[in-house]
Design a protein around this motif. Structure first.
Motif, PDB file in Angstrom:
ATOM      1  N   VAL A  99      46.786  -1.105   4.624  1.00  0.00           N
ATOM      2  CA  VAL A  99      45.434  -1.802   4.037  1.00  0.00           C
ATOM      3  C   VAL A  99      44.406  -1.208   4.378  1.00  0.00           C
ATOM      4  N   VAL A 100      43.359  -0.635   3.628  1.00  0.00           N
ATOM      5  CA  VAL A 100      42.039   0.072   4.079  1.00  0.00           C
ATOM      6  C   VAL A 100      41.140  -0.551   3.631  1.00  0.00           C
ATOM      7  N   ILE A 101      40.309  -1.086   4.837  1.00  0.00           N
ATOM      8  CA  ILE A 101      39.057  -1.804   4.582  1.00  0.00           C
ATOM      9  C   ILE A 101      37.696  -0.958   4.346  1.00  0.00           C
ATOM     10  N   MET A 102      37.129  -0.863   3.395  1.00  0.00           N
ATOM     11  CA  MET A 102      36.063   0.117   2.983  1.00  0.00           C
ATOM     12  C   MET A 102      34.897  -0.115   3.811  1.00  0.00           C
ATOM     13  N   THR A 103      33.894   0.585   4.094  1.00  0.00           N
ATOM     14  CA  THR A 103      32.855   0.489   5.203  1.00  0.00           C
ATOM     15  C   THR A 103      32.012  -0.645   4.686  1.00  0.00           C
ATOM     16  N   ASP A 104      31.499  -0.751   3.598  1.00  0.00           N
ATOM     17  CA  ASP A 104      30.797  -1.976   3.082  1.00  0.00           C
ATOM     18  C   ASP A 104      31.093  -3.442   3.510  1.00  0.00           C
ATOM     19  N   VAL A 105      32.719  -3.352   3.464  1.00  0.00           N
ATOM     20  CA  VAL A 105      33.212  -4.677   3.797  1.00  0.00           C
ATOM     21  C   VAL A 105      33.208  -4.746   5.199  1.00  0.00           C
ATOM     22  N   VAL A 106      33.286  -3.629   5.985  1.00  0.00           N
ATOM     23  CA  VAL A 106      33.413  -3.645   7.499  1.00  0.00           C
ATOM     24  C   VAL A 106      32.077  -4.199   8.069  1.00  0.00           C
ATOM     25  N   GLN A 107      30.861  -3.820   7.569  1.00  0.00           N
ATOM     26  CA  GLN A 107      29.567  -4.119   7.856  1.00  0.00           C
ATOM     27  C   GLN A 107      29.480  -5.610   7.392  1.00  0.00           C
ATOM     28  N   LEU A 108      29.958  -6.195   6.251  1.00  0.00           N
ATOM     29  CA  LEU A 108      30.087  -7.629   6.164  1.00  0.00           C
ATOM     30  C   LEU A 108      30.737  -8.190   7.029  1.00  0.00           C
ATOM     31  N   PHE A 109      31.647  -7.852   7.251  1.00  0.00           N
ATOM     32  CA  PHE A 109      32.532  -8.711   8.367  1.00  0.00           C
ATOM     33  C   PHE A 109      31.795  -8.668   9.718  1.00  0.00           C
ATOM     34  N   LYS A 110      31.153  -7.739  10.085  1.00  0.00           N
ATOM     35  CA  LYS A 110      30.415  -7.519  11.430  1.00  0.00           C
ATOM     36  C   LYS A 110      29.097  -8.583  11.207  1.00  0.00           C
ATOM     37  N   LYS A 111      28.801  -8.773  10.105  1.00  0.00           N
ATOM     38  CA  LYS A 111      27.689  -9.926   9.873  1.00  0.00           C
ATOM     39  C   LYS A 111      27.987 -11.265  10.099  1.00  0.00           C
ATOM     40  N   TYR A 112      29.287 -11.599  10.156  1.00  0.00           N
ATOM     41  CA  TYR A 112      29.730 -12.832   9.981  1.00  0.00           C
ATOM     42  C   TYR A 112      30.715 -13.202  11.171  1.00  0.00           C
ATOM     43  N   GLN A 113      30.895 -12.279  12.153  1.00  0.00           N
ATOM     44  CA  GLN A 113      31.398 -12.332  13.697  1.00  0.00           C
ATOM     45  C   GLN A 113      30.531 -13.617  14.338  1.00  0.00           C
ATOM     46  N   GLN A 114      31.556 -14.412  14.741  1.00  0.00           N
ATOM     47  CA  GLN A 114      31.097 -15.538  15.368  1.00  0.00           C
ATOM     48  C   GLN A 114      30.608 -15.063  17.154  1.00  0.00           C
ATOM     49  N   LEU A 115      29.860 -14.650  17.076  1.00  0.00           N
ATOM     50  CA  LEU A 115      29.414 -14.047  18.408  1.00  0.00           C
ATOM     51  C   LEU A 115      28.406 -14.858  19.491  1.00  0.00           C
ATOM     52  N   LEU A 116      27.893 -15.940  18.797  1.00  0.00           N
ATOM     53  CA  LEU A 116      27.019 -16.781  19.317  1.00  0.00           C
ATOM     54  C   LEU A 116      27.822 -18.171  19.327  1.00  0.00           C
ATOM     55  N   PRO A 117      27.473 -19.098  20.580  1.00  0.00           N
ATOM     56  CA  PRO A 117      27.982 -20.372  20.205  1.00  0.00           C
ATOM     57  C   PRO A 117      27.629 -21.310  19.236  1.00  0.00           C
ATOM     58  N   THR A 118      26.659 -20.998  18.401  1.00  0.00           N
ATOM     59  CA  THR A 118      26.228 -21.829  17.262  1.00  0.00           C
ATOM     60  C   THR A 118      26.558 -21.222  15.812  1.00  0.00           C
ATOM     61  N   THR A 119      27.214 -20.053  15.740  1.00  0.00           N
ATOM     62  CA  THR A 119      27.471 -19.206  14.833  1.00  0.00           C
ATOM     63  C   THR A 119      28.868 -20.249  14.052  1.00  0.00           C
ATOM     64  N   PRO A 120      28.630 -20.609  12.892  1.00  0.00           N
ATOM     65  CA  PRO A 120      29.915 -21.286  12.143  1.00  0.00           C
ATOM     66  C   PRO A 120      30.854 -20.038  11.767  1.00  0.00           C
TER      67      PRO A 120
END
Length: 156
Positions: A16-37
């Protein structure tokens, strides 16, 4: 998570290959802060023989319900994105599965995740499930009623 495409491999050599643009979107939505849904969407791409290439995703939007520990993908925009990709690609890009985030370093599916996924019909090919965590990504495919775990990839 790096800025490049990510390749997952199972014990049978399926990729399963995840293309670069998708990886970038996943990074945008990572729940890194306690308030991130939690965030969720669908996976879009191509089946190439026994391999899968994820080229796009839908992202949270109008109609979705998101909280810290739960997400409900209700928005009509998810299906619209799949339909548009199908038409624009001359019927080569399809719905491939589901993705969502978890507010944990090393995500694992909850019983709610498995319950939800068990209702998805996988009779026309493997369905991919991805959970994006804070430091790691979990990926599995489902064929009919069984799940096939792929190697974990450490996010940078």
């Amino acid at each position: 998570m790096n800025n490049n495409e990510i390749t997952f491999k199972d014990e049978y050599g399926n990729l399963v290959v995840i293309m670069t643009d998708v990886v970038q979107l996943f990074k945008k939505y990572q729940q890194l802060l306690p308030t991130t849904p939690e965030s969720a969407g669908v996976l879009i791409g191509e089946r190439r023989g026994r391999h899968i290439v994820i080229t796009d995703i839908s992202i949270p939007g109008k109609g979705d319900s998101c909280s810290r520990y739960q997400v409900d993908r209700k928005g009509e925009h998810h299906q619209k994105k799949v339909d548009e990709a199908f038409i624009k690609s001359n019927k080569t890009k399809h719905y491939l599965g589901e993705w969502h985030t978890h507010p944990e370093k090393y995500p694992i599916p909850s019983s709610l995740d498995y319950n939800s996924w068990s209702k998805i019909d996988a009779s026309n090919g493997n369905i991919v499930f991805i959970i994006v965590g804070q430091e790691n990504m979990w990926l599995s495919t489902k064929t009919k009623s069984s799940f096939n775990l792929f190697n974990e990839v450490t996010l940078e």
